[in-house]
Design a protein around this motif. Structure first.
Motif, PDB file in Angstrom:
ATOM      1  N   MET A  11       0.844  -1.199   0.000  1.00  0.00           N
ATOM      2  CA  MET A  11       0.000   0.000   0.000  1.00  0.00           C
ATOM      3  C   MET A  11       0.878   1.246   0.000  1.00  0.00           C
ATOM      4  N   ASP A  12       0.516   2.218  -0.839  1.00  0.00           N
ATOM      5  CA  ASP A  12       1.245   3.484  -0.845  1.00  0.00           C
ATOM      6  C   ASP A  12       0.917   4.247   0.433  1.00  0.00           C
ATOM      7  N   PRO A  13       1.927   4.877   1.024  1.00  0.00           N
ATOM      8  CA  PRO A  13       1.625   5.677   2.217  1.00  0.00           C
ATOM      9  C   PRO A  13       0.808   6.915   1.863  1.00  0.00           C
ATOM     10  N   PHE A  14       0.129   7.442   2.858  1.00  0.00           N
ATOM     11  CA  PHE A  14      -0.527   8.741   2.716  1.00  0.00           C
ATOM     12  C   PHE A  14       0.033   9.652   3.797  1.00  0.00           C
ATOM     13  N   THR A  15       0.568  10.782   3.382  1.00  0.00           N
ATOM     14  CA  THR A  15       1.069  11.725   4.386  1.00  0.00           C
ATOM     15  C   THR A  15       0.291  13.033   4.333  1.00  0.00           C
ATOM     16  N   SER A  16       0.342  13.702   3.187  1.00  0.00           N
ATOM     17  CA  SER A  16      -0.377  14.966   3.060  1.00  0.00           C
ATOM     18  C   SER A  16      -0.595  15.255   1.584  1.00  0.00           C
ATOM     19  N   LEU A  17      -1.531  16.130   1.312  1.00  0.00           N
ATOM     20  CA  LEU A  17      -1.690  16.594  -0.067  1.00  0.00           C
ATOM     21  C   LEU A  17      -2.376  17.951  -0.080  1.00  0.00           C
ATOM     22  N   VAL A  18      -2.214  18.627  -1.206  1.00  0.00           N
ATOM     23  CA  VAL A  18      -2.952  19.860  -1.467  1.00  0.00           C
ATOM     24  C   VAL A  18      -3.647  19.653  -2.808  1.00  0.00           C
ATOM     25  N   SER A  19      -4.953  19.876  -2.814  1.00  0.00           N
ATOM     26  CA  SER A  19      -5.693  19.619  -4.053  1.00  0.00           C
ATOM     27  C   SER A  19      -6.988  20.404  -4.059  1.00  0.00           C
ATOM     28  N   THR A  20      -7.546  20.545  -5.248  1.00  0.00           N
ATOM     29  CA  THR A  20      -8.921  21.013  -5.353  1.00  0.00           C
ATOM     30  C   THR A  20      -9.846  19.840  -5.014  1.00  0.00           C
ATOM     31  N   ALA A  21     -11.133  20.147  -4.914  1.00  0.00           N
ATOM     32  CA  ALA A  21     -12.087  19.105  -4.508  1.00  0.00           C
ATOM     33  C   ALA A  21     -13.248  19.019  -5.490  1.00  0.00           C
ATOM     34  N   VAL A  22     -13.822  17.829  -5.552  1.00  0.00           N
ATOM     35  CA  VAL A  22     -15.106  17.624  -6.219  1.00  0.00           C
ATOM     36  C   VAL A  22     -16.150  17.561  -5.112  1.00  0.00           C
ATOM     37  N   VAL A  23     -17.274  18.235  -5.310  1.00  0.00           N
ATOM     38  CA  VAL A  23     -18.297  18.291  -4.264  1.00  0.00           C
ATOM     39  C   VAL A  23     -19.548  17.541  -4.705  1.00  0.00           C
ATOM     40  N   LEU A  24     -19.965  16.616  -3.866  1.00  0.00           N
ATOM     41  CA  LEU A  24     -21.179  15.849  -4.122  1.00  0.00           C
ATOM     42  C   LEU A  24     -22.102  16.105  -2.923  1.00  0.00           C
ATOM     43  N   ARG A  25     -23.071  16.996  -3.125  1.00  0.00           N
ATOM     44  CA  ARG A  25     -23.909  17.404  -1.987  1.00  0.00           C
ATOM     45  C   ARG A  25     -25.036  16.410  -1.761  1.00  0.00           C
ATOM     46  N   VAL A  26     -24.678  15.191  -1.434  1.00  0.00           N
ATOM     47  CA  VAL A  26     -25.682  14.142  -1.225  1.00  0.00           C
ATOM     48  C   VAL A  26     -25.331  13.389   0.058  1.00  0.00           C
ATOM     49  N   ILE A  42     -17.729  -0.035   7.187  1.00  0.00           N
ATOM     50  CA  ILE A  42     -16.975  -0.930   6.294  1.00  0.00           C
ATOM     51  C   ILE A  42     -16.250  -0.110   5.236  1.00  0.00           C
ATOM     52  N   PHE A  43     -16.914   0.925   4.713  1.00  0.00           N
ATOM     53  CA  PHE A  43     -16.246   1.753   3.710  1.00  0.00           C
ATOM     54  C   PHE A  43     -14.986   2.393   4.292  1.00  0.00           C
ATOM     55  N   ARG A  44     -15.071   2.862   5.536  1.00  0.00           N
ATOM     56  CA  ARG A  44     -13.900   3.498   6.156  1.00  0.00           C
ATOM     57  C   ARG A  44     -12.723   2.520   6.160  1.00  0.00           C
ATOM     58  N   ASN A  45     -12.990   1.275   6.569  1.00  0.00           N
ATOM     59  CA  ASN A  45     -11.931   0.249   6.569  1.00  0.00           C
ATOM     60  C   ASN A  45     -11.378   0.028   5.170  1.00  0.00           C
ATOM     61  N   ASN A  46     -12.281  -0.072   4.195  1.00  0.00           N
ATOM     62  CA  ASN A  46     -11.852  -0.322   2.819  1.00  0.00           C
ATOM     63  C   ASN A  46     -11.003   0.828   2.283  1.00  0.00           C
ATOM     64  N   ALA A  47     -11.360   2.058   2.654  1.00  0.00           N
ATOM     65  CA  ALA A  47     -10.584   3.219   2.219  1.00  0.00           C
ATOM     66  C   ALA A  47      -9.174   3.137   2.819  1.00  0.00           C
ATOM     67  N   HIS A  48      -9.105   2.890   4.117  1.00  0.00           N
ATOM     68  CA  HIS A  48      -7.794   2.760   4.773  1.00  0.00           C
ATOM     69  C   HIS A  48      -6.951   1.688   4.089  1.00  0.00           C
ATOM     70  N   ALA A  49      -7.590   0.570   3.750  1.00  0.00           N
ATOM     71  CA  ALA A  49      -6.850  -0.554   3.162  1.00  0.00           C
ATOM     72  C   ALA A  49      -6.261  -0.199   1.803  1.00  0.00           C
ATOM     73  N   ASN A  50      -6.748   0.885   1.208  1.00  0.00           N
ATOM     74  CA  ASN A  50      -6.269   1.283  -0.109  1.00  0.00           C
ATOM     75  C   ASN A  50      -5.519   2.609  -0.080  1.00  0.00           C
ATOM     76  N   GLY A  51      -5.032   2.978   1.094  1.00  0.00           N
ATOM     77  CA  GLY A  51      -4.213   4.175   1.215  1.00  0.00           C
ATOM     78  C   GLY A  51      -4.975   5.469   1.031  1.00  0.00           C
ATOM     79  N   MET A  52      -6.276   5.410   1.298  1.00  0.00           N
ATOM     80  CA  MET A  52      -7.100   6.609   1.179  1.00  0.00           C
ATOM     81  C   MET A  52      -7.507   7.080   2.570  1.00  0.00           C
ATOM     82  N   LEU A  53      -7.670   8.398   2.691  1.00  0.00           N
ATOM     83  CA  LEU A  53      -7.960   8.984   4.002  1.00  0.00           C
ATOM     84  C   LEU A  53      -9.398   9.502   4.066  1.00  0.00           C
ATOM     85  N   PRO A  54     -10.254   8.867   4.867  1.00  0.00           N
ATOM     86  CA  PRO A  54     -11.580   9.444   5.119  1.00  0.00           C
ATOM     87  C   PRO A  54     -11.455  10.486   6.239  1.00  0.00           C
ATOM     88  N   VAL A  55     -11.859  11.703   5.959  1.00  0.00           N
ATOM     89  CA  VAL A  55     -11.789  12.789   6.945  1.00  0.00           C
ATOM     90  C   VAL A  55     -13.204  13.113   7.405  1.00  0.00           C
TER      91      VAL A  55
END
Lengths: 200, 482
Positions: free
Chosen positions: A1-16, A106-119
């Protein structure tokens, strides 16, 4: 798994609220036997019209959306099916951070397992972030895992995360390797407990 | 493995979940890492396992406990009736490849498999219990969110992602933080025409689709005790639709009676020992739940969903809610979006809405008692001419039992399709699906947009409501049928 440390990015917004994993990746795309190729199918039923043409009004189809590494959405993101394909599909889109008031477990776990950060932001701060993104859709957002902070324009928020998930993300820990290294303890547990049921 | 030991007399009062949890801790949680938890039963199906087996292959690791692992094929399998005893060939190349991959993986790693055509094949959450694989006090996992079903036996059972499927295949363990506990106490008794499905839809409508997040819900109270095992499975099955990590019900005589004599249940002296241990599997007096909610079953009517998540449900006699009375702007937007998708008007009564399809099936409601309930409504009658009804038994065993009782003939003479076992139109991966815009009353668990086919619109309801609706061709209160 690739590490996640920090990033700066624009965002996509899904108001749902309650974006379920059936929307993130509809079941008809789950017939694969690897993890690849799900990006074009992510949010397929929201993203394309009946003829397969991208809908102009869907946020992921907006100009510049393809560069965004952050997805901002509503409460209880990733509810429903346990399909890890949802995390794979978002990852394939380039998404690395999802910012919501709350996540399904479960989604939170799956995100972590793929190097993604749920905030998970508290609701007032999440609302302020949405306001800021309404005023400036190209707003750069900085997310730093070590300090557990999200910064955008004048907004500075902190978020909580399970300490082990944080450790694994920061260092790209191989959690299966971690468990395999516990083999002696697993063997001892098996020996000291009742004989299992037989499935064969 | 087996059930927890009886607690020492000095033990502080514990919940059912705490007892099961503590018995399965291989390594306790520390400041650095969560607990390592042992898994007693790992159920596997074709959709969420291929990438996990590939992970094992890439590392050169074996399946640690194939004897605690069982696989079947259910999600992408055809339910088209067999011809001369043979399944129809799969027209879907990808689905066929996925099924052969499971078969190859099970052969290579020594995992028992009940494949398509086997007399024990069926929906993974139907066959686990009916074969007696699922037992009280176990930890049960599967790469499927409806694994919560098995909690009906007093097991700690939950769905996991594919990365965790690989963890369990390779180590028989998971890294887990302990869940919080939530008691859902159900007083009173269910009225005429009101079933376990209506109760769980009522509970989810009450606490919301994230109402159980982070918690294991333990269902208690007289209305739960009065349910048979199949009703209890329906309740626990949909715990995930309230966002819960799992749902469970302490085992009792009803549980033991269900399990006795099942193929994988303990026998003879082992059975007597097992029941003695299982009797300890209840929440102690004075044990603490992190949260408690209470609901009165006597006040419930048959429930039906109107929107695009399972929390959007009302009594079948009710009216579609008005978005303008939503608690906040975001909830108003969510409701408006749902009603737009469903093409329903605020304030509209749900009774009398025409439907195109009735689906009786899924891990929620495709067991024998569900088929009996629906057949009881349909016996000697005909479906409305505008309705297509699919009856998809949860397993081959359920199918055979139903046929032995003549239920297949009841469905067939009413004009319904009697099909092979599988997940079918609950997830619409196998070709059983709604056309865009069609309305279905479905006994399944999810009414998400497109869940039963792109553009399809789902009303979730009980087998009784589904059958009554199939007869009239419009959403019908089963209590009003003569």
């Amino acid at each position: 798994m690739d590490p996640f440390t920090s990033l700066v990015s624009t965002a996509v917004v899904l108001r749902v609220d309650n974006v379920d994993t059936d929307q993130i990746i509809p079941a008809r795309f789950l017939k694969i036997t690897d993890r690849d190729g799900l990006g074009p199918h992510a949010f397929a039923d929201w993203r394309y019209d009946a003829s397969g043409t991208p809908r102009a009004d869907f946020p992921l189809n907006a100009p510049g959306a393809g560069d965004a590494k952050i997805l901002v959405a509503g409460r209880n993101f990733g509810c429903g099916s346990s399909r890890e394909h949802a995390a794979w599909a978002l990852h394939a889109l380039g998404i690395r951070v999802i910012v919501c008031p709350s996540f399904a477990d479960i989604f939170r776990n799956n995100a972590h397992a793929n190097g993604m950060l749920p905030v998970a932001l508290n609701e007032p701060e999440h609302a302020l972030l949405l306001d800021a993104l309404t005023h400036n859709p190209a707003l750069p957002i900085a997310v730093d895992l070590a300090s557990q902070s999200l910064t955008a324009a004048g907004l500075h928020c902190t978020f909580s995360i399970d300490p082990f998930a944080k450790h694994c993300l920061l260092r790209g820990v191989d959690t299966l390797g971690f468990l395999l290294a516990a083999a002696p303890e697993i063997t001892a547990y098996e020996a000291s407990h009742h004989a299992p049921v037989c499935c064969t | 493995m087996t059930a927890p030991q009886a607690p020492a007399p000095t033990h502080a009062p514990r919940t059912l979940v705490e007892k099961i949890w503590q018995h399965h801790v291989v390594r306790p949680a520390s400041a650095d890492a969560p607990a390592i938890l042992f898994v007693d039963l790992h159920l596997v199906h074709e959709v969420t396992s291929p990438q996990a087996f590939a992970e094992l292959a890439a590392r050169g690791v074996k399946v640690r406990r194939p004897d605690l692992t069982v696989a079947t094929m259910d999600h992408s399998t055809p339910t088209t009736p067999r011809v001369n005893g043979h399944h129809v060939a799969l027209s879907d190349r990808l689905a066929a490849a996925q099924l052969s991959r499971l078969e190859a993986n099970c052969r290579e790693y020594g995992v028992p498999l009940f494949p398509l055509g086997h007399d024990r094949q069926g929906i993974v959450h139907v066959i686990g219990p009916e074969l007696g694989l699922t037992q009280p006090g176990m930890t049960v996992v599967c790469g499927d969110s409806h694994t919560s079903t098995h909690g009906a036996f007093g097991a700690l059972a939950f769905g996991i992602g594919t990365s965790e499927v690989a963890h369990v295949l390779a180590t028989q363990c998971l890294l887990q933080a302990p869940p919080r506990t939530m008691e859902v106490r159900v007083e009173g008794r269910l009225g005429y025409g009101v079933s376990a499905k209506d109760l769980i839809l009522g509970i989810i409508a009450h606490i919301g689709v994230a109402g159980g997040a982070g918690h294991v819900m333990e269902y208690t109270g007289p209305a739960i005790r009065a349910l048979d095992m199949e009703g209890r499975m329906t309740i626990c099955n949909m715990s995930i639709e309230a966002g819960a990590r799992a749902g469970c019900i302490a085992p009792d005589e009803v549980t033991f009676e269900y399990l006795a004599g099942r193929p994988y249940a303990p026998r003879a002296a082992q059975w007597i020992d097992a029941v003695e241990r299982w009797r300890e599997l209840r929440t102690d007096v004075g044990a603490h739940y992190d949260r408690t909610v209470s609901i009165d079953a006597s006040e419930l009517a048959p429930m039906i969903s109107y929107g695009t998540n399972p929390g959007m449900a009302i009594p079948v006699t009710g009216r579609v809610p008005e978005p303008r009375v939503a608690a906040d702007e975001q909830q108003r937007a969510t409701l408006e979006r749902a009603l737009g998708y469903m093409a329903l008007q605020p304030g509209q009564p749900v009774l009398g809405i025409p439907v195109d399809v009735v689906f009786l099936g899924s891990c929620t409601n495709a067991r024998l008692s569900d088929l009996r309930a629906a057949a009881g409504v349909l016996r000697g009658r005909k479906l409305a001419p505008n309705v297509r009804m699919l009856v998809v038994p949860g397993s081959q065993q359920v199918k055979r039992q139903a046929e032995a009782e003549g239920l297949d003939a009841v469905f067939a003479s009413a004009g319904a399709e009697w099909r092979e076992s599988g997940c079918s139109m609950c997830i619409a991966m196998n070709g059983d699906q709604l056309a865009p815009g069609q309305y279905a009353v479905s006994t399944s668990n999810r009414n998400f947009e497109g869940r039963q086919g792109k553009g399809g619109r789902t009303f979730l309801a009980s087998p009784l409501t589904a059958a009554a609706t199939a007869l009239r061709g419009v959403i019908t209160d089963v209590r009003t049928l003569a």
